[in-house]
Design a protein around this motif. Sequence first.
Motif, PDB file in Angstrom:
ATOM      1  N   UNK A  95     -29.220 -31.151  58.778  1.00 32.34           N
ATOM      2  CA  UNK A  95     -27.829 -30.991  58.399  1.00 32.34           C
ATOM      3  C   UNK A  95     -27.211 -32.242  57.818  1.00 32.34           C
ATOM      4  N   UNK A  96     -27.983 -33.329  57.779  1.00 31.51           N
ATOM      5  CA  UNK A  96     -27.497 -34.597  57.239  1.00 31.51           C
ATOM      6  C   UNK A  96     -28.356 -34.997  56.045  1.00 31.51           C
ATOM      7  N   UNK A  97     -27.786 -35.812  55.191  1.00 27.00           N
ATOM      8  CA  UNK A  97     -28.544 -36.353  54.066  1.00 27.00           C
ATOM      9  C   UNK A  97     -28.241 -37.840  53.934  1.00 27.00           C
ATOM     10  N   UNK A  98     -29.066 -38.513  53.158  1.00 27.20           N
ATOM     11  CA  UNK A  98     -28.861 -39.909  52.808  1.00 27.20           C
ATOM     12  C   UNK A  98     -29.289 -40.061  51.359  1.00 27.20           C
ATOM     13  N   UNK A  99     -29.179 -41.251  50.819  1.00 25.97           N
ATOM     14  CA  UNK A  99     -29.590 -41.470  49.433  1.00 25.97           C
ATOM     15  C   UNK A  99     -30.755 -42.452  49.387  1.00 25.97           C
ATOM     16  N   UNK A 100     -31.440 -42.441  48.247  1.00 26.84           N
ATOM     17  CA  UNK A 100     -32.544 -43.381  48.048  1.00 26.84           C
ATOM     18  C   UNK A 100     -32.046 -44.809  48.216  1.00 26.84           C
ATOM     19  N   UNK A 101     -30.878 -45.104  47.660  1.00 27.21           N
ATOM     20  CA  UNK A 101     -30.308 -46.450  47.767  1.00 27.21           C
ATOM     21  C   UNK A 101     -29.970 -46.838  49.191  1.00 27.21           C
ATOM     22  N   UNK A 102     -29.425 -45.897  49.953  1.00 27.55           N
ATOM     23  CA  UNK A 102     -29.103 -46.186  51.355  1.00 27.55           C
ATOM     24  C   UNK A 102     -30.368 -46.452  52.161  1.00 27.55           C
ATOM     25  N   UNK A 103     -31.411 -45.700  51.885  1.00 26.64           N
ATOM     26  CA  UNK A 103     -32.680 -45.922  52.579  1.00 26.64           C
ATOM     27  C   UNK A 103     -33.224 -47.306  52.221  1.00 26.64           C
ATOM     28  N   UNK A 104     -33.193 -47.650  50.945  1.00 23.79           N
ATOM     29  CA  UNK A 104     -33.689 -48.954  50.503  1.00 23.79           C
ATOM     30  C   UNK A 104     -32.965 -50.071  51.246  1.00 23.79           C
ATOM     31  N   UNK A 105     -31.650 -49.983  51.336  1.00 24.43           N
ATOM     32  CA  UNK A 105     -30.880 -51.007  52.045  1.00 24.43           C
ATOM     33  C   UNK A 105     -31.234 -51.036  53.527  1.00 24.43           C
ATOM     34  N   UNK A 106     -31.402 -49.862  54.121  1.00 21.51           N
ATOM     35  CA  UNK A 106     -31.694 -49.776  55.560  1.00 21.51           C
ATOM     36  C   UNK A 106     -33.041 -50.384  55.929  1.00 21.51           C
ATOM     37  N   UNK A 107     -34.003 -50.353  55.000  1.00 21.97           N
ATOM     38  CA  UNK A 107     -35.327 -50.916  55.304  1.00 21.97           C
ATOM     39  C   UNK A 107     -35.462 -52.350  54.787  1.00 21.97           C
ATOM     40  N   UNK A 108     -34.326 -52.951  54.418  1.00 20.15           N
ATOM     41  CA  UNK A 108     -34.336 -54.346  54.004  1.00 20.15           C
ATOM     42  C   UNK A 108     -34.771 -54.591  52.577  1.00 20.15           C
TER      43      UNK A 108
END
Length: 172
Positions: A95-108
């Motif tokens: 029920x949730x989504x994220x973006x490629x950019x948010x993932x990139x930031x989250x993994x440093x």
Amino acid sequence: MFDTALGWCGMAWGERGVVAVELPGADRGRTLAALRRRVGGREVEPAGPVLAVVERVRALLTGVPDDLTDVPVDPSGLPDFHWRVYQHIRTVGPGRTTTYGQVAAAVGAPGSAQAVGQAMGANPYPIIVPCHRVLGAGGKVGGFSAAGGAATKVRILGIEGAAPGGQPSLFD
């Protein structure tokens, strides 16, 4: 091999956990052939903990929320960056989504949205590592490596109650 609301899926597992998941192809035979091309092996009936995972995936694909984060996956041979991305993606619940950019930031790795997209395209465990929950900037659907491509991604998101960009899909 197991039937779901989307069609026949396949799953391969080993001593360390799930090795691969194959989302539905055109039919059971093609899904099995695709899974065998990826991992080889022989077809067996799932039992015990594997059967429990199969049942949970089936339920998820009918709209029963389940994050599947406790399902072990075997990271053998994965690039470190991909593994970090997959671990993070598993925190994005149904029920949730994220973006490629948010993932990139989250993994440093800010600014590495394309590398995240490549990791998503190479994801050996779709659904268990929910790459379908990762969208492009502004909620754009982007690609999806399963049969049916982006339409399948939108369908899975709809089943889970998430609409890309907050917009209803064809399946709503």
